[in-house]
Design a protein around this motif. Structure first.
Motif, short mmCIF file in Angstrom:
data_model
loop_
_atom_site.label_atom_id
_atom_site.label_comp_id
_atom_site.label_asym_id
_atom_site.label_seq_id
_atom_site.Cartn_x
_atom_site.Cartn_y
_atom_site.Cartn_z
N CYS A 57 92.99 -35.52 -18.33
CA CYS A 57 91.98 -36.56 -18.58
C CYS A 57 91.83 -36.81 -20.09
CB CYS A 57 90.65 -36.16 -17.98
SG CYS A 57 89.36 -37.40 -18.31
N THR A 59 89.64 -38.46 -21.73
CA THR A 59 88.28 -38.63 -22.25
C THR A 59 87.37 -37.45 -21.92
OG1 THR A 59 87.54 -39.75 -20.25
CG2 THR A 59 88.44 -41.16 -21.99
N LEU A 62 86.41 -35.30 -16.71
CA LEU A 62 86.40 -34.35 -15.60
C LEU A 62 86.09 -32.96 -16.11
CD1 LEU A 62 89.45 -35.17 -13.29
CD2 LEU A 62 87.04 -35.30 -12.69
N CYS A 76 84.37 -41.63 -17.99
CA CYS A 76 85.60 -42.04 -17.28
C CYS A 76 85.94 -43.49 -17.59
CB CYS A 76 85.39 -41.85 -15.78
SG CYS A 76 86.80 -42.44 -14.81
N ILE A 77 87.22 -43.73 -17.90
CA ILE A 77 87.67 -45.10 -18.16
C ILE A 77 88.55 -45.59 -17.00
CG2 ILE A 77 87.50 -45.01 -20.67
CD1 ILE A 77 90.52 -44.29 -20.71
N SER A 78 88.56 -44.85 -15.92
CA SER A 78 89.29 -45.22 -14.70
C SER A 78 90.78 -45.44 -14.96
CB SER A 78 88.66 -46.47 -14.07
OG SER A 78 89.10 -46.61 -12.74
N CYS A 79 91.35 -44.58 -15.79
CA CYS A 79 92.77 -44.73 -16.11
C CYS A 79 93.67 -44.22 -14.99
CB CYS A 79 93.10 -43.98 -17.39
SG CYS A 79 92.96 -42.18 -17.23
N LYS A 80 93.12 -43.46 -14.07
CA LYS A 80 93.82 -42.90 -12.90
C LYS A 80 94.81 -41.79 -13.24
CE LYS A 80 92.22 -46.69 -10.72
NZ LYS A 80 90.83 -46.80 -10.39
N SER A 81 94.78 -41.28 -14.46
CA SER A 81 95.70 -40.19 -14.82
C SER A 81 95.46 -38.97 -13.94
CB SER A 81 95.51 -39.79 -16.29
OG SER A 81 95.71 -40.88 -17.13
N CYS A 82 94.19 -38.69 -13.64
CA CYS A 82 93.88 -37.52 -12.80
C CYS A 82 94.45 -37.70 -11.40
CB CYS A 82 92.37 -37.30 -12.74
SG CYS A 82 91.44 -38.76 -12.23
S1 SF4 Z 1 90.39 -41.78 -14.18
FE1 SF4 Z 1 90.51 -39.54 -14.18
S2 SF4 Z 1 91.82 -39.03 -15.96
FE2 SF4 Z 1 91.15 -41.15 -16.23
S3 SF4 Z 1 89.30 -41.03 -17.50
FE3 SF4 Z 1 88.63 -41.02 -15.34
S4 SF4 Z 1 88.44 -38.87 -14.77
FE4 SF4 Z 1 89.68 -38.96 -16.66
#
Ligand code: SF4
Ligand code: SF4
Length: 163
Positions: A57, A59, A62, A76-82
């Motif tokens: 993550c 930012t 998590l 959370c910037i909703s990048c979906k990396s997690c």
């Molecule tokens: S989507 Fe997941 S990885 Fe991306 S910022 Fe939110 S919690 Fe972190």
């Protein structure tokens, strides 16, 4: 007292949730999403010791609190990396939106004698407002707080991973 009941196993099979939510500030982010996120981290997450989702993550949104993953909706910037990092598919795309509506169990509607809007608009039958003893499913039921009951395959218990 009637409670909100979510059949999460049924939810997982559907990719077309179109229930309506009475939370008026973010009408496209219904409160059920935040409940689904909570359920996923409680019951589907394997609580990996090396937690790749948290590590990736960008930012620090998590974190693990009392053994359970939590996402900060402010960070959370909703990048979906997690989602991509999780090897178990715990984190699905639509439970980590950038803007999240919060479920208050329709407290205002209940005071007016109405039932939660998601229950009325759920066409699939996965969401009910029901007395506990009237729930037909008898296995894999879990209470979350006073007002929510979930039917969910519990990976931690089923595979002896209880942590
Ligand atoms: S989507 Fe997941 S990885 Fe991306 S910022 Fe939110 S919690 Fe972190
Ligand atoms: S990688 Fe997936 S299963 Fe492992 S801790 Fe993160 S969300 Fe849970």
């Amino acid at each position: 007292m009637k409670k909100l009941f979510i059949d999460f196993d049924m939810c997982l099979k559907c990719s077309n949730c179109d229930v309506k939510c009475s939370y008026f500030l973010h009408p496209k982010n219904n409160g059920i999403t935040s409940l689904r996120e909570e359920i996923a981290f409680l019951f589907a997450c394997r609580r990996c010791e090396n937690h790749p989702c948290i590590n990736v993550c960008p930012t620090s949104a998590l974190k693990r609190e009392n053994g359970i993953n939590k996402r900060s909706r402010f960070l959370c910037i909703s990048c979906k990396s997690c989602m991509l990092a999780c090897p178990f598919g715990t984190i699905i795309s639509d439970i980590i939106p950038y803007i999240t509506g919060k479920c208050d169990l329709c407290i205002g509607r209940l005071k007016e004698g109405e039932i939660p809007l998601c229950v009325i608009t759920s066409k699939c039958g996965a969401i009910k407002f029901i007395e506990e003893e009237e729930i037909e499913e008898k296995e894999d039921l879990y209470k979350i707080g006073e007002n929510l009951i979930v039917k969910c395959f519990n990976y931690l218990e089923k595979y002896g991973l209880k942590k």
